[in-house]
Motif scaffolding. Structure first.
Motif, mmCIF file in Angstrom:
data_model
loop_
_atom_site.group_PDB
_atom_site.id
_atom_site.type_symbol
_atom_site.label_atom_id
_atom_site.label_comp_id
_atom_site.label_asym_id
_atom_site.label_seq_id
_atom_site.Cartn_x
_atom_site.Cartn_y
_atom_site.Cartn_z
ATOM 1 N N SER A 1 0.830 -1.210 0.000
ATOM 2 C CA SER A 1 0.000 0.000 0.000
ATOM 3 C C SER A 1 0.866 1.262 0.000
ATOM 4 O O SER A 1 0.530 2.251 -0.656
ATOM 5 C CB SER A 1 -0.946 0.000 1.207
ATOM 6 N N LEU B 1 -5.665 0.476 -3.868
ATOM 7 C CA LEU B 1 -5.648 0.862 -2.453
ATOM 8 C C LEU B 1 -6.933 0.449 -1.742
ATOM 9 O O LEU B 1 -6.905 0.020 -0.591
ATOM 10 C CB LEU B 1 -5.433 2.368 -2.325
ATOM 11 N N LEU C 1 -6.886 -2.967 -0.629
ATOM 12 C CA LEU C 1 -6.040 -3.139 0.553
ATOM 13 C C LEU C 1 -6.609 -2.416 1.764
ATOM 14 O O LEU C 1 -5.941 -2.252 2.775
ATOM 15 C CB LEU C 1 -4.627 -2.619 0.258
#
Length: 241
Positions: free
Chosen positions: A125, A157, A160
């Motif tokens: 990330s 992102l 995640l």
């Protein structure tokens, strides 16, 4: 006869609950790249069945000859729940990971996986965030292409579980623009009106159109259009186009 039926019914209910729990957990198979999705699914299912505690409580054997009746009952219940949960966790992994974790208790398994894979996802990330904030629009590139590239970073992102607010997203988009869009940046920062991502897309198209036309006047039409566009009120929230 009644006792036998009750025992049979209880056994069937336990089997049904275990099967339901396994079915819920099996919706996400852990393959080493989706730890957050997998563990969130596991936690939600265990929480529903009041078994989440086995992920946070270490399984320690006791000497039943010296333990109190309460300790024995607690240990046996923990052992039973931990055994079921460990089986379910391993069953929802790929074969390669199953071979490695089949002898682990849930607490040990969760701790080891968190150290290995959560740290890896944090690193990933960070790399994606860096790529996003350092993205620059290339010469001759359209705003649509630039925004689509940034949207791909945002999507990664989100997978995640990394989120950021819309104002920050707008600043990142503006930062990616070349100097020929400095007029747009100035107008945006001087404006007191709320500009959302959806509205920013329209502003960028207006500015891009003006740059392509290369109209040279004392007061550029593009500037007038941008000022009017920003002053037309609040837009609708949306993600990067």
């Amino acid at each position: 006869m009644s006792t036998s039926n009750n025992a049979s019914g209880s056994s069937n209910n336990n089997f049904s609950n275990t099967f339901l729990l396994l079915s819920i957990c099996a919706k996400v198979t852990f393959d080493g790249s989706n730890f957050n999705d997998w563990i969130c699914n596991i936690i939600m299912a265990l929480r529903f069945e009041d078994k989440e505690y086995v992920l946070n409580k270490e399984m320690n054997e006791i000497d039943e000859s010296q333990a109190t009746p309460e300790e024995i009952v607690e240990y046996r219940a923990h052992y039973k729940d931990a055994t079921k949960v460990s089986c379910i966790m391993v069953a929802t992994m790929t074969p390669e990971l199953q071979q490695f974790y089949e002898e682990y208790w849930p607490y040990e398994m969760c701790k080891d996986l968190t150290e290995k894979y959560h740290q890896r996802e944090r690193q990933e990330s960070c790399e994606i965030v860096w790529s996003l904030i350092t993205t620059k629009m290339k010469d001759g590139e359209s705003n649509t292409t630039n925004l689509q590239r940034m949207q791909r970073y945002v999507d990664c992102l989100l997978k995640l579980n990394v989120n950021f607010d819309e104002e920050l997203a707008i600043e990142i988009v503006l930062h990616s623009l070349p100097h020929c869009y400095d007029q747009l940046k100035l107008i945006y920062h001087l404006s007191k009106e709320e500009v959302t991502l959806s509205k920013l897309q329209g502003l960028l198209r207006t500015a891009e159109s003006g740059l392509k036309e290369k109209v040279v006047e004392s007061t550029p039409p593009t500037t007038i259009a941008l000022v009017m566009a920003i002053g037309q009120g609040r837009g609708q929230r949306g993600k990067l186009p």
